[in-house]
Write a protein that holds these residues in place. Structure first.
Motif, PDB file in Angstrom:
ATOM      1  N   ASP A  47      -1.320   1.137  -2.548  1.00  0.00           N
ATOM      2  CA  ASP A  47      -0.143   0.816  -2.354  1.00  0.00           C
ATOM      3  C   ASP A  47       0.448  -0.490  -3.055  1.00  0.00           C
ATOM      4  OD1 ASP A  47      -0.091   2.618   0.883  1.00  0.00           O
ATOM      5  OD2 ASP A  47       0.694   3.459  -0.912  1.00  0.00           O
ATOM      6  N   ILE A  48       1.705  -0.474  -3.551  1.00  0.00           N
ATOM      7  CA  ILE A  48       2.337  -1.788  -3.947  1.00  0.00           C
ATOM      8  C   ILE A  48       2.918  -2.305  -2.838  1.00  0.00           C
ATOM      9  CG2 ILE A  48       3.459  -2.772  -5.742  1.00  0.00           C
ATOM     10  CD1 ILE A  48       2.704  -0.579  -7.566  1.00  0.00           C
ATOM     11  N   VAL A  49       2.593  -3.381  -2.431  1.00  0.00           N
ATOM     12  CA  VAL A  49       3.309  -3.980  -1.101  1.00  0.00           C
ATOM     13  C   VAL A  49       3.824  -5.214  -1.618  1.00  0.00           C
ATOM     14  CG1 VAL A  49       2.023  -2.953   0.573  1.00  0.00           C
ATOM     15  CG2 VAL A  49       1.370  -4.879   0.111  1.00  0.00           C
ATOM     16  N   ALA A  50       4.904  -5.834  -0.702  1.00  0.00           N
ATOM     17  CA  ALA A  50       5.522  -7.203  -0.729  1.00  0.00           C
ATOM     18  C   ALA A  50       5.397  -7.815   0.625  1.00  0.00           C
ATOM     19  CB  ALA A  50       6.822  -7.154  -1.037  1.00  0.00           C
ATOM     20  N   TYR A  51       5.054  -9.042   0.701  1.00  0.00           N
ATOM     21  CA  TYR A  51       4.888  -9.612   2.024  1.00  0.00           C
ATOM     22  C   TYR A  51       6.304 -10.487   2.145  1.00  0.00           C
ATOM     23  CZ  TYR A  51      -0.090  -8.178   1.618  1.00  0.00           C
ATOM     24  OH  TYR A  51      -0.975  -7.838   1.653  1.00  0.00           O
ATOM     25  N   ASP A  52       6.912 -10.070   3.315  1.00  0.00           N
ATOM     26  CA  ASP A  52       8.160 -10.922   3.635  1.00  0.00           C
ATOM     27  C   ASP A  52       7.724 -11.483   5.017  1.00  0.00           C
ATOM     28  OD1 ASP A  52      10.660 -11.863   3.749  1.00  0.00           O
ATOM     29  OD2 ASP A  52      11.648 -10.252   4.215  1.00  0.00           O
TER      30      ASP A  52
END
Length: 160
Positions: free
Chosen positions: A59-64
């Motif tokens: 998966d391609i994820v972003a960390y916020d």
């Protein structure tokens, strides 16, 4: 001395170190990748690890802050459905993990369209890659027959 007693020989501790693409044992002999893969325990371990990671979704994820969010991106299809014309994702990732375990790194050539979007990724045999450290701390890769190109080192990926 008794009939069944023997003088115990002191065995030196086995010393292992990596040396020029092979494992050194006590500095006398070495094992290459091909010899290591002939050891059933090593082969089985590599198979188990590479099969397990090859099956995982990428998966391609972003960390916020402390949250992880999946991102809709065209790269997902390349990583999970069709990385290139020759491989299915499982084969490509399995081979990449095997290269990381056995040879220490795995490399991919990134094929891009005219808008610089990733169109495909192709595994590259480690023997064809030369790592070129740059003065600014970055690294470029020279691939035999292709010159210096845009490539990914598997160790740069963060896999979750």
């Amino acid at each position: 001395m008794g009939l069944f007693s023997r003088k115990k020989e002191i065995q030196p501790a086995e010393e292992r170190k990596v040396h020029l693409g092979g494992l050194m044992f006590n500095g006398i002999s070495s094992f290459s990748e091909s010899k290591a893969m002939k050891l059933s325990a090593f082969y089985s371990g590599v198979e188990q690890i590479s099969n397990s990671i090859g099956m995982l979704p990428k998966d391609i994820v972003a960390y916020d802050n402390d949250e992880t969010k999946k991102i809709e991106h065209s790269l997902w299809k390349v990583l999970n459905v069709k990385p290139n014309e020759r491989n299915i994702p499982f084969q490509m990732w399995k081979a990449a993990i095997e290269h990381v375990i056995i040879k220490g790194a795995a490399y991919f050539y990134i094929e891009r369209d005219s808008n610089l979007n990733v169109k495909a990724i192709h595994p590259i045999e480690n023997d064809y890659v030369t790592v070129l450290p740059q003065s600014n701390g970055t690294v470029k890769y020279s691939i035999a027959g292709m010159g210096t190109i845009d490539a990914i080192n598997m160790l740069d990926f963060a896999m979750h």
